[in-house]
Design a protein around this motif. Structure first.
Motif, mmCIF file in Angstrom:
data_model
loop_
_atom_site.group_PDB
_atom_site.id
_atom_site.type_symbol
_atom_site.label_atom_id
_atom_site.label_comp_id
_atom_site.label_asym_id
_atom_site.label_seq_id
_atom_site.Cartn_x
_atom_site.Cartn_y
_atom_site.Cartn_z
ATOM 1 N N HIS A 303 6.957 -27.675 -20.285
ATOM 2 C CA HIS A 303 6.251 -28.834 -19.733
ATOM 3 C C HIS A 303 4.910 -28.378 -19.166
ATOM 4 O O HIS A 303 4.821 -27.389 -18.444
ATOM 5 C CB HIS A 303 7.101 -29.516 -18.667
ATOM 6 N N HIS A 304 3.878 -29.141 -19.467
ATOM 7 C CA HIS A 304 2.510 -28.672 -19.264
ATOM 8 C C HIS A 304 2.070 -28.803 -17.813
ATOM 9 O O HIS A 304 1.925 -29.910 -17.301
ATOM 10 C CB HIS A 304 1.562 -29.450 -20.175
ATOM 11 N N GLY A 305 1.828 -27.664 -17.177
ATOM 12 C CA GLY A 305 1.392 -27.641 -15.796
ATOM 13 C C GLY A 305 2.243 -26.686 -14.978
ATOM 14 O O GLY A 305 2.822 -25.732 -15.501
ATOM 15 N N ALA A 306 2.330 -26.955 -13.677
ATOM 16 C CA ALA A 306 3.085 -26.084 -12.784
ATOM 17 C C ALA A 306 3.649 -26.896 -11.633
ATOM 18 O O ALA A 306 2.983 -27.778 -11.091
ATOM 19 C CB ALA A 306 2.196 -24.965 -12.251
ATOM 20 N N ALA A 307 4.881 -26.597 -11.252
ATOM 21 C CA ALA A 307 5.521 -27.257 -10.117
ATOM 22 C C ALA A 307 6.652 -26.377 -9.611
ATOM 23 O O ALA A 307 7.125 -25.467 -10.308
ATOM 24 C CB ALA A 307 6.048 -28.638 -10.505
ATOM 25 N N HIS A 308 7.098 -26.669 -8.401
ATOM 26 C CA HIS A 308 8.136 -25.885 -7.728
ATOM 27 C C HIS A 308 9.085 -26.838 -7.024
ATOM 28 O O HIS A 308 8.650 -27.772 -6.343
ATOM 29 C CB HIS A 308 7.484 -24.919 -6.735
ATOM 30 N N LEU A 309 10.376 -26.606 -7.197
ATOM 31 C CA LEU A 309 11.401 -27.432 -6.575
ATOM 32 C C LEU A 309 12.479 -26.531 -5.988
ATOM 33 O O LEU A 309 12.934 -25.596 -6.644
ATOM 34 C CB LEU A 309 12.026 -28.370 -7.615
ATOM 35 N N THR A 310 12.876 -26.791 -4.742
ATOM 36 C CA THR A 310 13.977 -26.068 -4.113
ATOM 37 C C THR A 310 15.194 -26.976 -4.070
ATOM 38 O O THR A 310 15.112 -28.106 -3.574
ATOM 39 C CB THR A 310 13.607 -25.618 -2.692
ATOM 40 N N LYS A 311 16.308 -26.488 -4.604
ATOM 41 C CA LYS A 311 17.561 -27.237 -4.564
ATOM 42 C C LYS A 311 18.627 -26.420 -3.835
ATOM 43 O O LYS A 311 18.497 -25.199 -3.710
ATOM 44 C CB LYS A 311 18.025 -27.575 -5.992
ATOM 45 N N THR A 312 19.649 -27.081 -3.359
ATOM 46 C CA THR A 312 20.724 -26.421 -2.619
ATOM 47 C C THR A 312 21.994 -26.428 -3.454
ATOM 48 O O THR A 312 22.430 -27.484 -3.926
ATOM 49 C CB THR A 312 20.971 -27.119 -1.268
ATOM 50 N N ASN A 313 22.575 -25.245 -3.636
ATOM 51 C CA ASN A 313 23.773 -25.138 -4.476
ATOM 52 C C ASN A 313 25.042 -25.446 -3.684
ATOM 53 O O ASN A 313 25.000 -25.835 -2.513
ATOM 54 C CB ASN A 313 23.825 -23.768 -5.159
ATOM 55 N N TYR A 326 0.683 -23.228 -19.406
ATOM 56 C CA TYR A 326 -0.755 -23.479 -19.425
ATOM 57 C C TYR A 326 -1.282 -23.868 -20.801
ATOM 58 O O TYR A 326 -2.490 -23.946 -20.990
ATOM 59 C CB TYR A 326 -1.507 -22.233 -18.946
ATOM 60 N N GLN A 327 -0.421 -24.129 -21.766
ATOM 61 C CA GLN A 327 -0.869 -24.278 -23.149
ATOM 62 C C GLN A 327 -1.846 -25.431 -23.359
ATOM 63 O O GLN A 327 -2.651 -25.406 -24.294
ATOM 64 C CB GLN A 327 0.326 -24.445 -24.080
ATOM 65 N N MET A 328 -1.791 -26.453 -22.509
ATOM 66 C CA MET A 328 -2.705 -27.575 -22.665
ATOM 67 C C MET A 328 -3.981 -27.415 -21.841
ATOM 68 O O MET A 328 -4.818 -28.314 -21.798
ATOM 69 C CB MET A 328 -2.004 -28.891 -22.307
ATOM 70 N N ASP A 329 -4.119 -26.272 -21.193
ATOM 71 C CA ASP A 329 -5.355 -25.997 -20.480
ATOM 72 C C ASP A 329 -6.427 -25.524 -21.464
ATOM 73 O O ASP A 329 -6.193 -25.384 -22.663
ATOM 74 C CB ASP A 329 -5.115 -24.922 -19.413
ATOM 75 N N ALA A 368 -17.650 -23.240 -16.723
ATOM 76 C CA ALA A 368 -16.994 -23.613 -15.472
ATOM 77 C C ALA A 368 -15.473 -23.669 -15.578
ATOM 78 O O ALA A 368 -14.786 -23.718 -14.553
ATOM 79 C CB ALA A 368 -17.525 -24.967 -14.996
ATOM 80 N N PHE A 369 -14.933 -23.643 -16.784
ATOM 81 C CA PHE A 369 -13.488 -23.718 -16.956
ATOM 82 C C PHE A 369 -12.845 -22.336 -17.041
ATOM 83 O O PHE A 369 -11.628 -22.223 -17.143
ATOM 84 C CB PHE A 369 -13.155 -24.539 -18.208
ATOM 85 N N ASP A 370 -13.659 -21.295 -17.019
ATOM 86 C CA ASP A 370 -13.136 -19.928 -17.060
ATOM 87 C C ASP A 370 -12.841 -19.468 -15.640
ATOM 88 O O ASP A 370 -13.739 -19.131 -14.879
ATOM 89 C CB ASP A 370 -14.156 -18.996 -17.727
ATOM 90 N N GLU A 617 -3.105 -32.410 -23.118
ATOM 91 C CA GLU A 617 -2.579 -33.666 -22.587
ATOM 92 C C GLU A 617 -3.581 -34.320 -21.646
ATOM 93 O O GLU A 617 -4.177 -33.666 -20.794
ATOM 94 C CB GLU A 617 -1.268 -33.411 -21.838
ATOM 95 N N ILE A 618 -3.780 -35.616 -21.807
ATOM 96 C CA ILE A 618 -4.660 -36.405 -20.949
ATOM 97 C C ILE A 618 -3.803 -37.111 -19.904
ATOM 98 O O ILE A 618 -2.822 -37.775 -20.238
ATOM 99 C CB ILE A 618 -5.456 -37.443 -21.766
#
Length: 704
Positions: A303-313, A326-329, A368-370, A617-618
């Motif tokens: 999935h394109h981008g980055a995120a973090h989730l904490t769950k409790t087991n 980062y493939q869509m960057d 500017a994108f580098d 992705e737009i």
């Protein structure tokens, strides 16, 4: 990030997330010293002179004060997110785009950097998140990946790898049915992944534990700072038998903390920042993760981008889930990867997102994108984790290990990446002063600016949109022609909404579009308009458009919606021998993945097929400026989104084929097999067509 559904029950998911705000890119202003290697010696104490009586009561030798050591026990894991475009666009069949433009390639740059710095940065292991290649049936792409990963093998740096959906022959998504699309349904002898990265190759890794019977899933055990960890790496769509194998692997190694690696698990929400759970990830949580306390961390791409989730087991312990891709960057990811530092002394996991490839690029190619180091909160963050306490239930003897590292490995890595590199200066765009504040170009063939009506009122069928040149006005076509059903006057309305750099004071909003009815409305040129006959074969061209996809975009209703097309069926063009002959000869559209598609049939004699450029992705609800520039000499076509050239472009595209001098241009809609289809859903601002390859200083985003 926002906090959702906290509960004291150990069986209840406790979801906490980092909530980064969108940030504009800022210049790096810090001065970083050159990186130092690991310090393995202690501090030397000075010896006092025999005759000194300073600071002593009896005139003897003063006591030696040894300051506390600042060294830490720490190691780092390198992580390669989806490399699929690096493999694809390094091939000759895709014009060797990286080598041609930059003289080197990002995939090789990543693995070489890790191999070169593994000792200094105490990196014992590398993790690949899958989608090794883009097109599973293309051996040339596998060769690129093979060569890049061999760098690690030569350096004796162990790694795990897995097959993503692009790496398997049948890449069915998970729909809740485990009897379809999993490793159990594959013909193993036909899978290129197993031929290029099979069990025998995996066995070369010093850390290798085993693979399951399918050969798709593997585990490794590495040692760092005197502690052992397991990496459990699962390929696309694991079967129930594969899950049972994974559970047994952990049961057979009951004291090991486990990092679960999978291609798909966590997703990113539409805001491009917040975590979003997937059905497949929820299935893995229920069947594998929540009752296995050893799994303390998961990593996935896809999935394109980055995120973090904490769950409790089930045991009340945190499981840190992270997605990064980062493939869509810019440039298919621009060589971006990650380093995860495990600071056992300070009980932290530190995350660095960086590109070893960007500083290797020729200076005259940088823009500017580098960015060599990402600084947004979802890209650079720290997870506090008391390792001994977290692992106490299954490994009560887990220790810190020896403090052999001089300073934070993330900081050292950042210094290595940035040493001698200066990021390109960022020129802030200037907002227009008035409705006429844009560069006028003599090569303009048509320039349509959509404004003039009251906010929210219908653009009446038959209404004319002036062309700045006066030659090619647009007309909103009559309702429900060509097989359209249910269209109403209010399906296109005037709007004051616009891109911040567009000087046109408004746009038109296309609403109620549904490709399944089909319901759509659109604008067309006159049958006699001069632009209908133009092919731009000798002049090249620049197409510009400001567009915003409606926030409520739904691929079941709006996939492949058209920004602009040219009427006719491309299958009727002389010599056409490609796919989808029912399509128009020109497609300026939004794909099922919300990518911008520019696909045209060239104006040449003999056999010809459609040739395409694709964006990443737009994000829905966000205005973007799109420029498509075709060079009249090389006939290379480059698409720019918000000023950034996209990776997936076409070479040697001569002009734009037309079926006849009366084949109309269509804005906001298209056709399929001669019937109207695929209407736009969202806003379209001004659109300009020029018979020249315009430089950015001549675009509508520049000022007069």
């Amino acid at each position: 990030m926002n906090q959702h559904g906290k509960s004291k029950s150990p069986q209840t998911i406790n979801e906490t997330t980092d909530a980064p705000r969108p940030q504009r890119r800022t210049l790096l202003k810090m001065g970083l010293a050159s990186a130092s290697g690991l310090s393995v010696g202690g501090l030397l104490a000075g010896c006092g002179g025999g005759g000194s009586d300073i600071g002593t009561a009896g005139g003897g030798t003063p006591p030696v004060v040894v300051p506390p050591s600042t060294q830490i026990s720490s190691f780092a894991l390198a992580v390669l997110p989806d490399t699929q475009f690096y493999s694809r666009y390094a091939t000759s069949s895709e014009s060797s785009q990286y080598q041609r433009h930059y003289g080197n390639e990002p995939f090789a740059a990543q693995t070489n950097w890790v191999a070169r710095n593994a000792a200094a940065l105490n990196i014992p292991f590398l993790i690949h998140l899958g989608d090794v290649v883009d097109q599973v049936g293309k051996p040339e792409q596998w060769k690129v990946a093979d060569s890049a990963m061999q760098v690690l093998e030569v350096a004796k740096l162990p790694y795990s790898i897995l097959a993503g959906n692009h790496d398997v022959v049948n890449d069915l998504d998970y729909t809740g049915d485990q009897t379809k699309g999993t490793d159990a349904q594959r013909v193993l002898a036909n899978e290129p992944y197993l031929q290029w990265f099979g069990t025998k190759r995996a066995q070369r890794q010093a850390t290798f534990g085993a693979r399951d019977s399918s050969g798709f899933h593997e585990y490794h055990i590495f040692t760092a700072q005197e502690q052992k960890f397991m990496v459990l790496s699962l390929s696309w769509r694991i079967s129930d038998a594969g899950i049972a194998w994974a559970r047994k692997v952990m049961a057979d190694n009951p004291t090991l903390p486990v990092i679960l690696v999978n291609h798909q698990l966590l997703n990113i929400a539409a805001d491009a920042l917040s975590p979003l759970e997937t059905d497949y990830g929820k299935m893995l949580w229920e069947k594998l993760i929540r009752d296995n306390d050893q799994i303390f961390m998961t990593l996935n791409g896809h999935h394109h981008g980055a995120a973090h989730l904490t769950k409790t087991n089930n045991f009340g312990n945190a499981v840190e889930e992270m997605v990064v891709d980062y493939q869509m960057d810019y440039q298919g990811g621009n060589g971006l990867m990650r380093l995860y530092e495990f600071d056992l002394t300070n009980n932290q996991i530190k995350v660095l997102s960086f590109s070893p490839w960007v500083p290797m690029k020729p200076a005259d190619t940088l823009n500017a994108f580098d960015r060599a180091v990402l600084t947004e909160p979802n890209e650079a963050f720290t997870i506090n984790i008391n390792f001994a306490k977290r692992f106490a239930r299954f490994n009560p003897t887990f220790g810190i290990g020896k403090a052999t590292v001089a300073s934070s490995l993330v900081d050292q890595a950042k210094a290595i990446v940035l040493k001698g590199y200066t990021e390109p200066a960022v020129v802030a765009p200037v907002a227009p002063k008035d409705a006429d504040d844009y560069p006028k170009v003599a090569s303009t063939v048509a320039h349509w600016r959509f404004f003039g009506g009251a906010e929210g009122t219908a653009v009446a069928p038959g209404a004319r949109i002036a062309d700045v040149t006066g030659a090619n006005p647009l007309t909103r076509d009559a309702l429900n022609k060509g097989g359209i059903v249910g269209a109403e006057a209010g399906d296109i309305v005037w709007s004051s909404d616009r891109h911040r750099l567009s000087s046109a004071p408004g746009s038109v909003s296309f609403i109620n579009t549904d490709k399944n009815v089909p319901r759509l409305s659109y604008f067309v040129t006159d049958p006699s308009a001069a632009i209908n006959a133009q092919t731009f074969a000798k002049t090249g061209y620049t197409i510009e458009a400001f567009v915003k996809i409606n926030q409520a975009w739904d691929k079941t209703k709006h996939a492949w919606m058209n920004i602009m097309t040219r009427d006719g069926k491309r299958g009727d063009l002389a010599g056409f021998d490609g796919g989808d002959p029912e399509s128009p000869p020109l497609l300026f559209a939004i794909s099922s993945l919300r990518e911008v598609q520019w696909e045209v049939v060239p104006d040449v004699t003999g056999a010809r097929d459609a040739m395409a450029s694709w964006s990443g992705e737009i994000i829905a609800g966000t205005w973007v400026h799109i420029a498509i520039v075709n060079d009249p000499v090389t006939h290379d076509t480059i698409m720019y989104v918000e000023g950034a050239p996209v990776l997936r472009n076409s070479s040697n595209v001569v002009g734009l084929a037309t079926l006849s001098a009366s084949s109309q241009w269509v804005v906001g809609g298209g056709s399929w097999d001669g019937a109207r289809a695929d209407g736009f859903f969202g806003n379209i601002g001004e659109v300009r067509v020029a018979a020249a390859a315009l430089a950015p200083a001549q675009w509508l985003t520049a000022r007069r």
